[in-house]
Design a protein around this motif. Structure first.
Motif, short mmCIF file in Angstrom:
data_model
loop_
_atom_site.label_atom_id
_atom_site.label_comp_id
_atom_site.label_asym_id
_atom_site.label_seq_id
_atom_site.Cartn_x
_atom_site.Cartn_y
_atom_site.Cartn_z
N LEU A 366 0.85 -1.18 0.00
CA LEU A 366 0.00 0.00 0.00
C LEU A 366 0.89 1.23 0.00
N SER A 367 0.32 2.35 -0.41
CA SER A 367 1.07 3.61 -0.38
C SER A 367 0.13 4.71 0.12
N PRO A 368 0.69 5.83 0.56
CA PRO A 368 -0.16 6.94 1.00
C PRO A 368 -0.69 7.77 -0.16
N PHE A 369 -0.53 7.28 -1.40
CA PHE A 369 -0.99 8.02 -2.58
C PHE A 369 -2.37 7.53 -3.02
N LEU A 370 -3.13 8.44 -3.59
CA LEU A 370 -4.44 8.11 -4.15
C LEU A 370 -4.59 8.85 -5.47
N GLY A 371 -4.93 8.10 -6.52
CA GLY A 371 -5.07 8.70 -7.84
C GLY A 371 -6.21 9.71 -7.88
N VAL A 372 -5.99 10.81 -8.58
CA VAL A 372 -7.04 11.84 -8.67
C VAL A 372 -8.19 11.39 -9.57
N ASP A 373 -7.99 10.27 -10.28
CA ASP A 373 -9.06 9.76 -11.15
C ASP A 373 -9.89 8.67 -10.46
N THR A 374 -9.68 8.47 -9.15
CA THR A 374 -10.40 7.41 -8.44
C THR A 374 -11.69 7.92 -7.82
#
Length: 694
Positions: A366-374
């Protein structure tokens, strides 16, 4: 009667005689006056000469019990030496603060009432305060130095000489060396970065701590933004970052009788928390990377089944199958689809409960990133939880706007880990995965770098400045469990988590196999003993290893590390010999190495001694041990000397001296400490291991 004698037979009248005498006196007075002026002139020239030319080049400004701090007037440097001046611990060039062309006396101590302090204002540029603290019990003396700019936008820079000494510590780099003398890095922020995207930066394990072989430790304040530059073989430099806040440059220099004693003093000062052990069961299991380039959760499950069957068929025992972030997401989404489809009343065959995934021992990423298209990000914008992401105000009184960054080729936002709500959201996500997949191991990737720092002057300080994010991510990992893994560590070596080593190239270079032992020693010196080393054969390229010899030599080292990890499965590398050796070295790791680590882990927890040690640990005053980068110790009892050269079946091995002997574990030959074994035979299927004997 005799005639009376004339009292003044001279024909010259008395008055004439007196006048001549007075004229002679005036002449002598003039001559004496001229002589006095000349003497005064000579004395003035002498004083000026003494001050400028003949004055001692160094002045003692602080003296301890066995060491003292000297100001070198001509080189504009601070030097710490023994009082007998027979040993130099460190030389610090501070000439950049003043005018390099003007010699500065630097002897006016404004804190003269206190013999353990020195204060001075340098040319209205910076104020320096140095205090001396001696510890008679540990026989160490520490000089705390604080440079404070007098004006805004002043860059303070101190450089530590590498002449005639070896240095260790600091930060991981691509092509790690031991010692760090040969490393070259441009002046840049001293923070952890992702070496995949920023190969010239600092990565993986970083601490504001440097250790010198002369018996000197440099501890830099971690709470003040700092830049670091390294000029290979010459010096490394600490530089403050200019700001309106007039940030100081602060560090402490401790000197001791030798390099080991200096390190022990540094650990005592660095360890502000009690040390906790991670889950030691993790050490027993090899990690196998699942290379699945698929586009659905069902296909990931199929690849898991195939891979698990191969491990069983090749009798490689129990292990952990590691999934990358993409595969983790696919599996998670598949389980979500399954729950939805089950509600629609589909058959049991179509709605399998992932029995294989739950039975397997898997590691997710897992990462602390989240796609802006999600969907999750869009929902956070709608339900007013945008504060969950690192943000900057759009104006003086503006609404916070999430900062965009790139992660694995996607535009993303990064978790605001200082926000309790965001941390709770992330932990809920991990809990849901745990319920769906039943995994025990979680790798938190992507802690490196700081999107806020990249915003320049707009970047806020406080809880998320510099490398604080990585420390907070380690806190989050420890809340997930004591089997969690993080991809970087700073100020977190005391926490019960594993740290992953930076990836290496699949070759024999210092960025490949030859960098493995320097990286191991670097991590362990900084306190990160529980590391997940890079995969056997290297994983930086992402390709499978085709060099069978490289695979074998790499695996021989990995067997003595905390965890064995594989990117290339042994059945894909070569002949049956590779598979047989893989079984042998996995068994040796479990039967011989893990018990050793467990025993010395207690010593680390109680005293802070590294588990993996350089050779100077046993012989801290032997200069031969200072630069050996292809051997290491496990505790005080086992010396490992692998082969790192392609095609080699012999190597030189140095056995450190300490009043004991060393026994070759392969043939029971015994050698005295301090012995150099030249061209010692080490066959392709062997690694030289020596056991300490009293």
């Amino acid at each position: 009667m005799p005639h009376a004698r004339n009292r003044n037979p001279s024909p010259i009248p008395e008055v004439t005689w007196d006048t001549g005498l007075k004229e002679m006196n005036e002449t002598w007075k003039g001559a004496i006056a001229c002589l006095g002026v000349a003497v005064f002139f000579v004395m003035t020239i002498g004083i000026i000469y003494w001050q400028v030319v003949d004055q001692p080049n160094k002045n003692w400004i602080l003296k301890g019990t066995f060491s003292g701090l000297i100001w070198e007037r001509r080189t504009q440097s601070l030097v710490i030496q023994t009082l007998a001046e027979d040993k130099t611990y460190v030389e610090i060039d501070v000439g950049n603060v003043g005018d390099a062309d003007v010699e500065v006396p630097f002897v006016r101590n404004l804190c003269w009432l206190n013999k353990t302090e020195f204060c001075y204002t340098w040319d209205s540029v910076a104020e320096v305060k140095i205090s001396l603290d001696a510890d008679e019990e540990t026989e160490t003396e520490c000089y705390s130095m604080s440079w404070t700019p007098v004006h805004c936008h002043v860059e303070l820079k101190d450089c530590f000489s590498m002449a005639n000494m070896s240095w260790y510590g600091g930060a991981s780099v691509l092509g790690q060396s031991w010692p760090i003398n040969d490393q070259n890095t441009t002046m840049q922020p001293f923070i952890v970065s992702d070496l995949r995207t920023h190969p010239s930066g600092f990565g993986s394990a970083l601490e504001h701590y440097f250790l010198g072989s002369s018996g000197v430790a440099v501890l830099v304040s971690p709470d003040i933004p700092l830049q670091l530059g390294m000029e290979g073989g010459q010096q490394f430099c600490l530089q403050s970052r200019p700001s309106m806040e007039r940030l100081p440059l602060q560090y402490t220099v401790c000197v001791a009788r030798n390099v080991r004693a200096a390190h022990q003093e540094a650990v005592a000062q660095l360890s502000q928390h009690s040390r906790e052990l991670p889950n030691m069961k993790t050490l027993w299991l090899p990690f196998w990377k699942l290379l699945a380039n698929v586009d659905s959760g069902q296909k990931v499950e199929r690849e898991l089944r195939i891979f698990s069957n191969r491990l069983r068929r090749h009798q490689l025992g129990e292990g952990v199958i590691s999934l990358n972030e993409h595969s983790t997401t696919l599996l998670s989404d598949m389980d979500h689809d399954y729950l939805n489809s089950r509600r629609r009343g589909l058959s049991n065959r179509q709605t399998r409960d992932l029995p294989l995934v739950k039975l397997l021992n898997i590691s997710v990423t897992l990462s602390p990133f989240l796609g802006v298209d999600t969907t999750q990000f869009h929902n956070s914008m709608l339900d007013s939880t945008e504060a969950y992401w690192l943000s900057l105000p759009s104006g003086p009184q503006g609404h916070p706007v999430p900062v965009l960054s790139q992660w694995r080729g996607r535009f993303c936002v990064k978790l605001n880990i200082s926000n309790p709500g965001a941390v709770g959201w992330f932990l809920d996500r991990v809990g849901a995965l745990q319920a769906h997949l039943g995994m025990e191991y979680v790798l938190l990737d992507g802690g490196e770098g700081n999107p806020l720092e990249e915003q320049g002057p707009r970047a806020p300080g406080g809880a998320l400045s510099g490398d604080h994010y990585i420390g907070l991510l380690a806190d989050l990992a420890s809340r997930i469990g004591d089997s969690a893994i993080v991809s970087a560590g700073t100020r977190s070596s005391h926490k019960p988590v594993f740290v992953r080593m930076s990836p290496l190239q699949s070759d024999w270079s210092s960025a490949g196999l030859k960098g493995l032992i320097p990286s191991l020693l670097h991590h362990s010196l900084l306190g990160y003993n529980f590391l997940i080393p890079d995969a056997v054969g290297g994983s930086l390229s992402g390709e499978l290893v085709t060099d069978e010899e490289l695979f074998i030599r790499w695996m021989e080292i990995a067997a003595f590390l905390p965890v064995i990890s594989f990117h290339t499965p042994p059945w894909a590398c070569g002949e049956e010999q590779v598979l047989n050796l893989t079984r042998v070295y996995i068994a040796r790791h479990q039967d011989f190495v893990v018990p050793l680590i467990e025993r010395f882990a207690e010593e680390w927890r109680e005293k802070g001694h590294p588990i993996y040690r350089p050779l100077w640990w046993l012989s801290p005053e032997d200069p031969v041990t200072f630069t050996i980068d292809d051997q290491f110790l496990i505790g005080d009892e086992v010396l490992v000397a692998p082969v790192l050269e392609s095609g080699a079946v012999r190597r030189d091995i140095y056995l450190p001296d300490g009043g004991f002997q060393w026994e070759d574990s392969r043939n029971a030959q015994v050698f005295a400490g301090g012995t150099l074994l030249e061209d010692y035979p080490v066959a392709l299927d062997e690694v030289a291991v020596f056991l300490r004997r009293s």
